[in-house]
Design a protein around this motif. Structure first.
Motif, mmCIF file in Angstrom:
data_model
loop_
_atom_site.group_PDB
_atom_site.id
_atom_site.type_symbol
_atom_site.label_atom_id
_atom_site.label_comp_id
_atom_site.label_asym_id
_atom_site.label_seq_id
_atom_site.Cartn_x
_atom_site.Cartn_y
_atom_site.Cartn_z
ATOM 1 N N LEU A 45 0.854 -1.177 0.000
ATOM 2 C CA LEU A 45 0.000 0.000 0.000
ATOM 3 C C LEU A 45 0.895 1.232 0.000
ATOM 4 O O LEU A 45 1.739 1.386 0.895
ATOM 5 N N ALA A 46 0.752 2.080 -0.989
ATOM 6 C CA ALA A 46 1.590 3.276 -1.102
ATOM 7 C C ALA A 46 0.977 4.412 -0.293
ATOM 8 O O ALA A 46 -0.125 4.879 -0.618
ATOM 9 N N PRO A 47 1.653 4.876 0.756
ATOM 10 C CA PRO A 47 1.094 5.974 1.551
ATOM 11 C C PRO A 47 1.054 7.281 0.775
ATOM 12 O O PRO A 47 1.939 7.572 -0.038
ATOM 13 N N VAL A 48 -0.002 8.060 1.008
ATOM 14 C CA VAL A 48 0.000 9.437 0.532
ATOM 15 C C VAL A 48 0.968 10.215 1.405
ATOM 16 O O VAL A 48 1.336 9.788 2.501
ATOM 17 N N ARG A 49 1.404 11.364 0.919
ATOM 18 C CA ARG A 49 2.507 12.036 1.602
ATOM 19 C C ARG A 49 2.079 12.831 2.823
ATOM 20 O O ARG A 49 2.749 12.810 3.844
ATOM 21 N N ASP A 50 0.962 13.519 2.773
ATOM 22 C CA ASP A 50 0.683 14.501 3.814
ATOM 23 C C ASP A 50 -0.729 14.341 4.366
ATOM 24 O O ASP A 50 -1.712 14.381 3.618
ATOM 25 N N VAL A 51 -0.829 14.171 5.665
ATOM 26 C CA VAL A 51 -2.129 14.074 6.323
ATOM 27 C C VAL A 51 -2.934 15.345 6.121
ATOM 28 O O VAL A 51 -4.168 15.319 5.985
ATOM 29 N N ARG A 52 -2.242 16.490 6.055
ATOM 30 C CA ARG A 52 -2.966 17.753 5.918
ATOM 31 C C ARG A 52 -3.739 17.828 4.608
ATOM 32 O O ARG A 52 -4.800 18.455 4.536
ATOM 33 N N THR A 53 -3.205 17.180 3.563
ATOM 34 C CA THR A 53 -3.927 17.141 2.295
ATOM 35 C C THR A 53 -5.242 16.385 2.455
ATOM 36 O O THR A 53 -6.292 16.821 1.960
ATOM 37 N N LEU A 54 -5.192 15.252 3.153
ATOM 38 C CA LEU A 54 -6.407 14.467 3.380
ATOM 39 C C LEU A 54 -7.404 15.243 4.233
ATOM 40 O O LEU A 54 -8.610 15.215 3.983
ATOM 41 N N ALA A 55 -6.899 15.940 5.248
ATOM 42 C CA ALA A 55 -7.781 16.653 6.170
ATOM 43 C C ALA A 55 -8.461 17.852 5.510
ATOM 44 O O ALA A 55 -9.502 18.315 5.990
ATOM 45 N N ALA A 56 -7.906 18.332 4.396
ATOM 46 C CA ALA A 56 -8.510 19.473 3.716
ATOM 47 C C ALA A 56 -9.855 19.108 3.092
ATOM 48 O O ALA A 56 -10.753 19.948 2.986
ATOM 49 N N ASP A 57 -10.022 17.840 2.691
ATOM 50 C CA ASP A 57 -11.289 17.383 2.113
ATOM 51 C C ASP A 57 -11.458 15.891 2.396
ATOM 52 O O ASP A 57 -11.433 15.057 1.483
ATOM 53 N N PRO A 58 -11.628 15.523 3.647
ATOM 54 C CA PRO A 58 -11.661 14.090 4.003
ATOM 55 C C PRO A 58 -12.824 13.328 3.387
ATOM 56 O O PRO A 58 -12.693 12.144 3.087
ATOM 57 N N ALA A 59 -13.955 13.989 3.183
ATOM 58 C CA ALA A 59 -15.097 13.285 2.607
ATOM 59 C C ALA A 59 -14.785 12.785 1.208
ATOM 60 O O ALA A 59 -15.298 11.739 0.777
ATOM 61 N N ALA A 60 -13.942 13.510 0.490
ATOM 62 C CA ALA A 60 -13.592 13.120 -0.871
ATOM 63 C C ALA A 60 -12.329 12.286 -0.941
ATOM 64 O O ALA A 60 -12.196 11.421 -1.815
ATOM 65 N N LEU A 61 -11.379 12.526 -0.027
ATOM 66 C CA LEU A 61 -10.049 11.936 -0.158
ATOM 67 C C LEU A 61 -9.798 10.745 0.763
ATOM 68 O O LEU A 61 -8.866 9.977 0.528
ATOM 69 N N VAL A 62 -10.588 10.595 1.796
ATOM 70 C CA VAL A 62 -10.388 9.493 2.745
ATOM 71 C C VAL A 62 -11.508 8.477 2.548
ATOM 72 O O VAL A 62 -12.686 8.822 2.672
ATOM 73 N N PRO A 63 -11.177 7.219 2.265
ATOM 74 C CA PRO A 63 -12.234 6.213 2.079
ATOM 75 C C PRO A 63 -12.935 5.896 3.394
ATOM 76 O O PRO A 63 -12.395 6.125 4.483
ATOM 77 N N GLU A 64 -14.121 5.358 3.300
ATOM 78 C CA GLU A 64 -14.801 4.895 4.510
ATOM 79 C C GLU A 64 -13.971 3.784 5.138
ATOM 80 O O GLU A 64 -13.336 2.987 4.453
ATOM 81 N N HIS A 65 -13.974 3.742 6.466
ATOM 82 C CA HIS A 65 -13.165 2.743 7.172
ATOM 83 C C HIS A 65 -13.768 2.492 8.544
ATOM 84 O O HIS A 65 -14.589 3.269 9.033
ATOM 85 N N ASP A 66 -13.315 1.400 9.147
ATOM 86 C CA ASP A 66 -13.868 0.976 10.436
ATOM 87 C C ASP A 66 -12.989 1.371 11.617
ATOM 88 O O ASP A 66 -13.479 1.497 12.737
ATOM 89 N N VAL A 67 -11.694 1.511 11.374
ATOM 90 C CA VAL A 67 -10.744 1.843 12.432
ATOM 91 C C VAL A 67 -9.767 2.875 11.887
ATOM 92 O O VAL A 67 -9.265 2.747 10.760
ATOM 93 N N LEU A 68 -9.493 3.896 12.689
ATOM 94 C CA LEU A 68 -8.436 4.855 12.352
ATOM 95 C C LEU A 68 -7.341 4.739 13.397
ATOM 96 O O LEU A 68 -7.614 4.782 14.602
ATOM 97 N N VAL A 69 -6.106 4.571 12.937
ATOM 98 C CA VAL A 69 -4.961 4.487 13.842
ATOM 99 C C VAL A 69 -3.923 5.514 13.418
ATOM 100 O O VAL A 69 -3.884 5.956 12.264
ATOM 101 N N GLY A 70 -3.057 5.874 14.349
ATOM 102 C CA GLY A 70 -1.997 6.815 14.004
ATOM 103 C C GLY A 70 -1.065 7.080 15.157
ATOM 104 O O GLY A 70 -1.496 7.351 16.276
ATOM 105 N N GLY A 71 0.226 6.966 14.897
ATOM 106 C CA GLY A 71 1.234 7.381 15.868
ATOM 107 C C GLY A 71 1.644 8.804 15.544
ATOM 108 O O GLY A 71 2.683 9.026 14.941
ATOM 109 N N PHE A 72 0.806 9.758 15.925
ATOM 110 C CA PHE A 72 1.037 11.137 15.484
ATOM 111 C C PHE A 72 2.329 11.684 16.074
ATOM 112 O O PHE A 72 2.804 11.209 17.109
ATOM 113 N N PRO A 73 2.949 12.672 15.403
ATOM 114 C CA PRO A 73 4.312 13.101 15.753
ATOM 115 C C PRO A 73 4.483 13.367 17.238
ATOM 116 O O PRO A 73 3.699 14.096 17.855
#
Length: 440
Positions: A45-73
């Motif tokens: 799975l190729a990661p996208v580069r920047d979380v901020r890009t996803l957060a700018a339009d999550p409804a369009a850029l983030v797929p539906e999912h059941d669990v969100l995980v993250g080791g934030f900085p």
């Protein structure tokens, strides 16, 4: 089978943990291109580069999912950093996580950070994070769950590494419920689990791999200066004698002859160290002076290598039988049972009996990755060491998540079809590993 999104993904510690529990990654985000390449090589799975890009339009850029995980900085909150928290740009990435959660509302979340996120200097930060997650509808405990892999036995996914981390777990229940129910008991305490004794760990048995010849592990070798530092302090132990009590405070060789008059103007903590070191020298003057005559090079060592911290209790006083770490604060020595926390800086532990550092593959084992399948994709060892220092521990993440799902099964099922998928997957993938199903 459930689907998850992996933010601040590193090389995939969360991915490995959730895959073992029946999860499938549908999106990942990682800004470091080297870590991203390793992630893709291992998980396809190729990661996208920047979380901020996803957060700018999550409804369009983030797929539906059941669990969100993250080791934030962790740097904005770490004791080794400036501890600026939300004042530092990386600290504001929590807002991006919340934006994604608000748009997609996955039934379960699991975030990871350094323990210090809930420490006294970051109290306001933690309260802000907790408040944002509750406002978004997630049931969040008043304090994060703190746990370390060395507290788990090997059959439950433990590893011989002291790595206390803060885990923030939540289930979507809606804002009104989340703001009302706040007195939530954690699924684990920060103590050995199930009667396990962490002193039963052995790096030789649980982490080290067979020796390899050739240049394959050049990064693990000690140079002449490093061997000199170890041999010199080994000489100190020999001169001081087996009967002499080694103190719990760090020994500062360059302060052993300090005059008491030089304490004026020093911070209290430093003055206390200098005073203790002077008293230690006076008590053992003949032995120390003899050691210095035999090892005069100690006076030319870098300052950090003229500091020595014995944490090996009643072990044999031979550094080549112990675990050694060259730290900015000095040379620290421990028993070869479990290792200190891996960090992204160059402090890879040295295993004395083999007279070398742990290999990148061995640090991956400390972080719970399967050495039979995990690959660093041929990158430079220094990058691999850095990535392991930043990684989420696989076994701990897996165990904490499974325990959380078991304890909060009713809430998670009520969160919708995605929650039902999470519960069913964890139930079916936990016991088949030959382990006892997690219990409260």
């Amino acid at each position: 089978m459930f689907e998850f999104v992996d933010l601040f993904a590193g090389v995939g510690g969360f991915h490995a943990a959730l895959k073992r529990l029946g999860g499938t990654g549908v999106q990942a985000a990682e800004i470091d291109r080297h870590a991203s390449a390793v992630y893709q090589a291992n998980w396809g799975l190729a990661p996208v580069r920047d979380v901020r890009t996803l957060a700018a339009d999550p409804a369009a850029l983030v797929p539906e999912h059941d669990v969100l995980v993250g080791g934030f900085p962790c740097q904005p909150f770490s004791k080794s950093g400036r501890q600026l928290g939300m004042a530092e740009e990386r600290g504001t990435l929590v807002h991006d996580i919340v934006a994604i959660l608000a748009a997609r509302r996955p039934p379960v979340i699991m975030l990871e950070n350094v323990r210090n996120i809930a420490g006294p200097r970051q109290r306001v930060v933690w309260e802000a994070v907790r408040s944002m997650l509750r406002e978004t509808g997630y049931l969040i405990a008043d304090e994060p769950l703190i746990f370390s892999p060395h507290l788990l036995p090997p059959e439950l996914g433990g590893a011989p590494q002291v790595r206390e981390r803060a885990y923030i777990l939540g289930v979507y229940v809606g804002r009104a419920h989340a703001m009302r129910e706040t007195n939530i008991e954690h699924v684990l305490r920060n103590e050995p689990y199930g009667g396990w004794d962490p002193q039963n760990w052995s790096l030789e048995d649980h982490v080290l791999l067979p020796e390899q010849r050739g240049d394959g592990h050049r990064a693990t070798r000690l140079d002449a200066s490093e061997e000199s530092w170890i041999n010199t302090w080994n000489g100190f132990l020999a001169h001081i004698g087996a009967e002499a009590k080694l103190p719990g405070f760090p020994l500062w060789e360059f302060e052993w002859k300090a005059r008491r008059s030089t304490l004026a103007g020093l911070p209290d903590w430093k003055a206390d160290f200098v005073r203790k070191n002077h008293d230690f020298y006076v008590e053992h003057r003949p032995q120390i002076d003899a050691w210095r005559r035999q090892f005069p090079q100690v006076s030319r060592f870098p300052t950090s290598r003229r500091k020595f911290e014995w944490q090996a209790q009643n072990s044999d006083r031979d550094l080549w039988k112990l675990l050694i770490q060259f730290r900015p604060s000095g040379i620290r020595v421990k028993r070869p049972t479990y290792a200190p926390a891996l960090v992204a800086m160059a402090q890879t532990p040295i295993f004395g009996p083999r007279r070398r550092r742990l290999t990148p593959e061995e640090t991956a084992r400390l972080q719970g990755f399967d050495p039979a399948s995990f690959t660093f994709a041929g990158q430079r060892p220094l990058l691999s060491y850095k990535q392991m220092g930043n990684a989420v521990n696989v076994g701990t993440a897996q165990f904490v998540f499974a325990k959380y799902v078991e304890r909060n099964e009713a809430h998670i099922r009520r969160a919708g079809p995605g929650g039902e998928r999470v519960v069913r997957a964890v139930e079916s993938h936990w016991a088949p590993r030959g382990l006892a199903a997690p219990s409260s």
